[in-house]
Scaffold this motif. Sequence first.
Motif, PDB file in Angstrom:
ATOM      1  N   THR A  86      59.564  10.097  78.738  1.00 35.68           N
ATOM      2  CA  THR A  86      59.367  11.934  78.651  1.00 35.68           C
ATOM      3  C   THR A  86      59.876  12.392  79.680  1.00 35.68           C
ATOM      4  N   GLU A  87      60.041  11.950  80.848  1.00 31.87           N
ATOM      5  CA  GLU A  87      60.421  12.493  82.611  1.00 31.87           C
ATOM      6  C   GLU A  87      61.585  12.644  82.042  1.00 31.87           C
ATOM      7  N   LYS A  88      62.063  12.346  82.035  1.00 28.46           N
ATOM      8  CA  LYS A  88      64.273  12.417  81.827  1.00 28.46           C
ATOM      9  C   LYS A  88      64.711  13.041  80.588  1.00 28.46           C
ATOM     10  N   TYR A  89      63.501  13.346  79.683  1.00 28.37           N
ATOM     11  CA  TYR A  89      64.288  13.872  78.537  1.00 28.37           C
ATOM     12  C   TYR A  89      65.166  14.649  78.147  1.00 28.37           C
ATOM     13  N   GLY A  90      64.292  15.547  79.131  1.00 28.96           N
ATOM     14  CA  GLY A  90      65.139  17.521  79.012  1.00 28.96           C
ATOM     15  C   GLY A  90      66.953  17.021  79.649  1.00 28.96           C
ATOM     16  N   GLU A  91      66.835  16.838  80.784  1.00 32.30           N
ATOM     17  CA  GLU A  91      68.396  15.775  80.991  1.00 32.30           C
ATOM     18  C   GLU A  91      69.491  15.561  79.893  1.00 32.30           C
ATOM     19  N   ALA A  92      68.897  14.363  79.263  1.00 30.85           N
ATOM     20  CA  ALA A  92      69.710  13.539  79.045  1.00 30.85           C
ATOM     21  C   ALA A  92      69.793  14.229  77.944  1.00 30.85           C
ATOM     22  N   TYR A  93      68.584  14.701  76.600  1.00 29.16           N
ATOM     23  CA  TYR A  93      69.131  15.192  75.992  1.00 29.16           C
ATOM     24  C   TYR A  93      69.963  16.582  75.320  1.00 29.16           C
ATOM     25  N   GLY A  94      69.714  17.309  76.706  1.00 25.09           N
ATOM     26  CA  GLY A  94      70.964  18.070  77.420  1.00 25.09           C
ATOM     27  C   GLY A  94      72.693  17.446  76.592  1.00 25.09           C
ATOM     28  N   ILE A  95      72.873  16.989  77.603  1.00 28.74           N
ATOM     29  CA  ILE A  95      74.380  16.129  77.581  1.00 28.74           C
ATOM     30  C   ILE A  95      74.533  15.001  76.054  1.00 28.74           C
ATOM     31  N   ALA A  96      73.542  14.806  75.148  1.00 31.49           N
ATOM     32  CA  ALA A  96      73.371  13.799  73.981  1.00 31.49           C
ATOM     33  C   ALA A  96      73.807  15.622  72.984  1.00 31.49           C
ATOM     34  N   ASN A  97      73.039  16.420  73.396  1.00 31.78           N
ATOM     35  CA  ASN A  97      73.482  17.390  72.369  1.00 31.78           C
ATOM     36  C   ASN A  97      74.429  18.323  72.670  1.00 31.78           C
ATOM     37  N   SER A  98      75.618  18.155  73.720  1.00 35.61           N
ATOM     38  CA  SER A  98      76.697  18.186  73.540  1.00 35.61           C
ATOM     39  C   SER A  98      77.435  17.507  73.247  1.00 35.61           C
ATOM     40  N   PHE A  99      77.405  16.274  72.903  1.00 33.57           N
ATOM     41  CA  PHE A  99      78.466  15.454  72.386  1.00 33.57           C
ATOM     42  C   PHE A  99      77.467  15.307  70.937  1.00 33.57           C
ATOM     43  N   THR A 100      76.788  16.137  70.304  1.00 36.75           N
ATOM     44  CA  THR A 100      76.482  15.912  69.578  1.00 36.75           C
ATOM     45  C   THR A 100      77.622  17.468  69.213  1.00 36.75           C
ATOM     46  N   GLN A 101      77.764  18.771  69.314  1.00 36.67           N
ATOM     47  CA  GLN A 101      77.894  19.462  68.990  1.00 36.67           C
ATOM     48  C   GLN A 101      79.859  19.305  68.931  1.00 36.67           C
ATOM     49  N   ILE A 102      80.065  18.422  69.685  1.00 36.63           N
ATOM     50  CA  ILE A 102      81.508  18.500  69.719  1.00 36.63           C
ATOM     51  C   ILE A 102      81.867  18.309  68.285  1.00 36.63           C
ATOM     52  N   GLY A 103      80.601  16.925  67.914  1.00 36.98           N
ATOM     53  CA  GLY A 103      81.447  16.459  66.371  1.00 36.98           C
ATOM     54  C   GLY A 103      80.988  17.618  65.873  1.00 36.98           C
ATOM     55  N   LEU A 104      80.002  18.401  65.717  1.00 38.82           N
ATOM     56  CA  LEU A 104      79.282  19.255  64.527  1.00 38.82           C
ATOM     57  C   LEU A 104      80.232  20.766  65.015  1.00 38.82           C
ATOM     58  N   SER A 105      81.320  20.121  65.676  1.00 38.24           N
ATOM     59  CA  SER A 105      81.962  22.067  65.713  1.00 38.24           C
ATOM     60  C   SER A 105      83.604  21.133  65.051  1.00 38.24           C
ATOM     61  N   LEU A 106      83.690  20.027  64.738  1.00 36.58           N
ATOM     62  CA  LEU A 106      84.751  19.426  64.331  1.00 36.58           C
ATOM     63  C   LEU A 106      84.527  18.988  62.979  1.00 36.58           C
ATOM     64  N   GLY A 107      83.847  19.005  62.719  1.00 38.32           N
ATOM     65  CA  GLY A 107      83.271  17.813  61.670  1.00 38.32           C
ATOM     66  C   GLY A 107      83.780  19.058  60.682  1.00 38.32           C
TER      67      GLY A 107
END
Length: 415
Positions: free
Chosen positions: A348-369
Amino acid sequence: MEKKKIFYGWYIVFGCLIITCTMVPPIMALSNKFLIQVTGDLGISRSAFTLANTILQGLGIFISPIVSSRLAKGNMRRIQCISIVGFVLSYASYSLAQNAAHLYISSFFTGIFFLNAALIPVSMMITNWFVKKRGLAMSIAMAGIGVGGTIFSPIITTLLEYYGWRHTYQIMALIILVLAFPAAFFLLRKSPQDMGLLPYGSEEPAQSKTSAAQSSFSFPLSVKESWSKVFFWIFIFGMLCNGLINTGALGHFPPAIEEMHGPQVQALIISMYSLIGILGKIVLGWLNDRYGVVVSTAFGCITFAVSFIFMLMGSNVMMLYIMAVLFGLGDAIGTVTPPLVTSAIFGTEKYGEAYGIANSFTQIGLSLGSLLVAAIYDASGSYNIAWILLLFLTVGALLGWIGSYFLSQKYRMHN
């Protein structure tokens, strides 16, 4: 005997469900219902229309970490309410488009407000409010996507038929404003501490070895330090694949089905897999709470992957019904699994920062899929090659997520 008070976190879940129900389907599952009318009226290609959604999703590549940090440190309620209004105005502006460039401008602003108002704040709130039953709470909140898809698919189909695409954009924008804004303003709060409460289950002992393994640990590595570890790169590879398969499928199932069997069958199939998707999210959340993130991830990815096999046989409408069941059960990997995998690895403690980065890579896929699938269709005149590619990418997401979870175990410290 005093009646036990309902934990306020469940009101948070309900408010988040309203947000996902109204704001996410028009951007993801239902965005390409406008494709045929808009491309025909404006005289643009499918790839040109799809690029608008690519721009919208692509913004998350660059600003997801900024949005996550801003929401974590700032007044989430104020940011979300302002962003909902901005989203509504930007979405309505699609109706004014006279060419593809106008669609792209609308998508730029819609994407910025969407990131600040929808999935990122929802996942952060659920993670803040729940320790116990986090999987269930996340799945209920994200089930709004299926609820919205089920409700709005036939509504958009009817509106398009009787009022055209321009008025349909305007009417949908008004519906979003009327439902989403009150939910954010009156119900949603960033964390239980804002109301003098503790997260649900934070004072209770873990009920099983599985829940203990997932909740009672700390992750000593910083997110920055994780970049040099193999598990992190496998983790973001899974996120990238997840983005590709979700917009690739959700963006092009509607036109593919409509071409094969007409708009009415298309609306039925979309409503069917959206409705089953509600159950799929609940099942995945329950599996996560009961058996852990590995089992829930495997369930979602396998059912999602097999649905593409039946899509290949979609000329037979019965195969589409089977596809709808499988796709609905697996579709939760697009929204429920990423935050659960992230919290299972980083805590939980590092979730916000980690999820922000994870979502960036998800968005790469979402933008190209969706763009990738559109390009394959334009080049070959068929979706079959795209469905096969998406099947293999789903396997990539499964291996990336499960592999990263196991490889990260050696870095965690159990409490």
